[in-house]
Design an enzyme around this catalytic site. Structure first.
Site, mmCIF file in Angstrom:
data_model
loop_
_atom_site.group_PDB
_atom_site.id
_atom_site.type_symbol
_atom_site.label_atom_id
_atom_site.label_comp_id
_atom_site.label_asym_id
_atom_site.label_seq_id
_atom_site.Cartn_x
_atom_site.Cartn_y
_atom_site.Cartn_z
ATOM 1 N N HIS A 1 10.797 11.768 -22.050
ATOM 2 C CA HIS A 1 10.161 10.483 -21.774
ATOM 3 C C HIS A 1 9.448 9.919 -22.986
ATOM 4 O O HIS A 1 8.710 8.942 -22.881
ATOM 5 C CB HIS A 1 9.205 10.640 -20.578
ATOM 6 C CG HIS A 1 9.921 11.082 -19.330
ATOM 7 N ND1 HIS A 1 10.553 10.208 -18.477
ATOM 8 C CD2 HIS A 1 10.187 12.321 -18.855
ATOM 9 C CE1 HIS A 1 11.144 10.876 -17.502
ATOM 10 N NE2 HIS A 1 10.936 12.178 -17.718
ATOM 11 N N LYS B 1 -12.598 30.184 -41.593
ATOM 12 C CA LYS B 1 -13.661 30.900 -40.866
ATOM 13 C C LYS B 1 -14.839 31.187 -41.817
ATOM 14 O O LYS B 1 -16.002 31.086 -41.415
ATOM 15 C CB LYS B 1 -13.114 32.210 -40.290
ATOM 16 C CG LYS B 1 -12.237 32.004 -39.057
ATOM 17 C CD LYS B 1 -11.787 33.314 -38.448
ATOM 18 C CE LYS B 1 -10.976 33.072 -37.176
ATOM 19 N NZ LYS B 1 -10.436 34.282 -36.563
ATOM 20 N N GLU C 1 1.976 30.910 -38.600
ATOM 21 C CA GLU C 1 1.205 31.998 -39.204
ATOM 22 C C GLU C 1 2.063 32.983 -40.000
ATOM 23 O O GLU C 1 1.620 33.492 -41.021
ATOM 24 C CB GLU C 1 0.412 32.747 -38.128
ATOM 25 C CG GLU C 1 -0.683 31.887 -37.510
ATOM 26 C CD GLU C 1 -1.635 32.683 -36.640
ATOM 27 O OE1 GLU C 1 -2.166 33.704 -37.098
ATOM 28 O OE2 GLU C 1 -1.835 32.284 -35.476
HETATM 29 O O1 PA5 Z 1 -3.622 34.997 -35.400
HETATM 30 C C1 PA5 Z 1 -4.774 34.872 -35.814
HETATM 31 O O2 PA5 Z 1 -5.263 35.567 -36.724
HETATM 32 C C2 PA5 Z 1 -5.646 33.826 -35.191
HETATM 33 O O3 PA5 Z 1 -4.916 32.954 -34.383
HETATM 34 C C3 PA5 Z 1 -6.776 34.498 -34.411
HETATM 35 O O4 PA5 Z 1 -6.270 35.135 -33.283
HETATM 36 C C4 PA5 Z 1 -7.822 33.461 -34.028
HETATM 37 O O5 PA5 Z 1 -8.390 32.913 -35.187
HETATM 38 C C5 PA5 Z 1 -8.926 34.051 -33.169
HETATM 39 O O6 PA5 Z 1 -9.420 35.219 -33.740
HETATM 40 P P1 PA5 Z 1 -9.643 36.494 -32.785
HETATM 41 O O7 PA5 Z 1 -8.297 36.788 -32.230
HETATM 42 O O8 PA5 Z 1 -10.153 37.563 -33.682
HETATM 43 O O9 PA5 Z 1 -10.629 36.033 -31.773
#
Ligand code: PA5
Length: 344
Positions: free
Chosen positions: A245, A339, A229
């Protein structure tokens, strides 16, 4: 490396992580006195940045609770969830469809529910259903709110007398992270900055993070997610002893392929002695062929401090790696786009 790039926001978030733990200690959880003290299982339902705190909780509870803590990253909950279960629906935005679906599933099964969120539909639905909500401060990226998302769940279990000593461990975590932060900040030159050095070693390679099953595994998963990310790079993780393994055989691949893999081994003082031996032999066997092999050591006494200290180095490393690639670590366009398309 250009710090003048666009990392200010992510560095700003990272800098505030230790204080998220101390702030959480002020949470008013008196309402939890009304809740049962026994459950057949405890489930944290969440995705991505909101789920990782669940993994820390699961790891922490493994040797401390007689009932399982499960992390549910799916629309439906496992069959064990029923009226005797506790389900924590954790979503930073409050709008993640898998978590909302798991919330409804928990409600239908009459499980004891608690929501952890900044707002969104989760907060709305919880208010309507009379489900307690632990409010998390808004304005962060979910992955940058790891302290705010983890601490309430652990403190709730302490309030329910299911765990003891959580507050002290959270205090220690804040202290250890503050110490570690002083060595990781952008103002600290590369010669003394472990995260900058790691980022330089990972740049241009495919990072593979190895932890130990049941302990630093969660930190390896966090490193992978943060590299994905923040640095917008593929990354993978695996755990000892299982990787000995299967995964090690993959390093017999053609040299120019293996030369693109950069290994990071996460080390902890409680690593099983046989795992420590495995790490050394594995590093010797496969590390010679990889682009680089690095070790990162946890700090602190308690398990929480040790896990978060490893995770914190990964948070900074992935952000410096973004700078190596000249990209902004903060936005996650691919997640936002996915999303939006799922909502159509
Ligand atoms: O880091 C991020 O933005 C994502 O991994 C979100 O955490 C994930 O999409 C879930 O969204 P939320 O944390 O708003 O539930």
């Amino acid at each position: 490396m250009g710090e003048e790039l666009t990392a200010d926001t992510m560095f700003g978030y990272l800098e505030r992580l230790p204080e998220q733990f101390t702030e959480s200690l002020g949470l008013d959880l008196r309402w939890a006195e009304e809740m049962p003290r026994r459950y057949n299982c405890i489930v944290v339902a969440g995705q991505g940045g909101s789920a990782i705190g669940g993994d820390v909780l699961r790891t922490y509870c493994q040797s401390r609770l007689p009932v399982p803590v499960l992390v549910n990253r799916d629309y439906r909950l496992p069959a064990c969830v029923g009226p005797d279960s506790l389900v924590l629906a954790v979503s930073y935005s409050g709008n993640t469809e898998e978590t909302l679906s798991a919330y409804v599933d928990a409600l239908c099964r009459q499980a004891h529910l608690v929501a952890v969120t900044t707002g969104g539909k989760l907060a709305e639905w919880a208010a309507h259903d009379g489900v307690p909500v632990i409010e998390v401060p808004p304005g962060f990226m979910p992955r940058a709110a790891a302290g705010y998302l983890f601490a309430p769940a652990a403190l709730l279990l302490e309030r329910l007398r299911l765990l003891a000593g959580v507050s002290e461990e959270i205090q220690e975590t804040a202290r250890v992270l503050q110490e570690r932060r002083a060595t990781l900040l952008p103002a600290v030159p590369a010669e003394r900055n472990e995260a900058r050095q790691l980022a330089a070693r990972l740049a241009g390679a495919l990072p593979i993070i190895w932890g130990a099953a049941g302990s630093t595994e969660v930190a390896a998963l966090r490193w992978k997610g943060q590299i994905n990310e923040n640095a917008k790079s593929p990354a993978y993780y695996n755990v000892f002893p299982e990787l000995d393994h299967n995964e090690i055989v993959g390093f017999e691949a053609p040299e120019d392929l293996v030369r693109r893999l950069a290994l990071v081994i996460l080390r902890d003082r409680d690593d099983h002695e046989r795992v420590v031996k495995r790490m050394a032999i594995t590093a010797d066997v496969v590390g010679r062929r990889a682009a680089s092999i690095s070790e990162v050591h946890s700090s602190g006494e308690g398990l929480l401090a040790r896990l978060f200290s490893l995770m914190y180095v990964g948070d900074y490393t992935s952000t410096y790696l973004a700078l190596e690639y000249g990209i902004n670590p903060t936005p996650v366009q691919a997640i936002d786009e996915l999303k939006a398309r799922m909502a159509q």
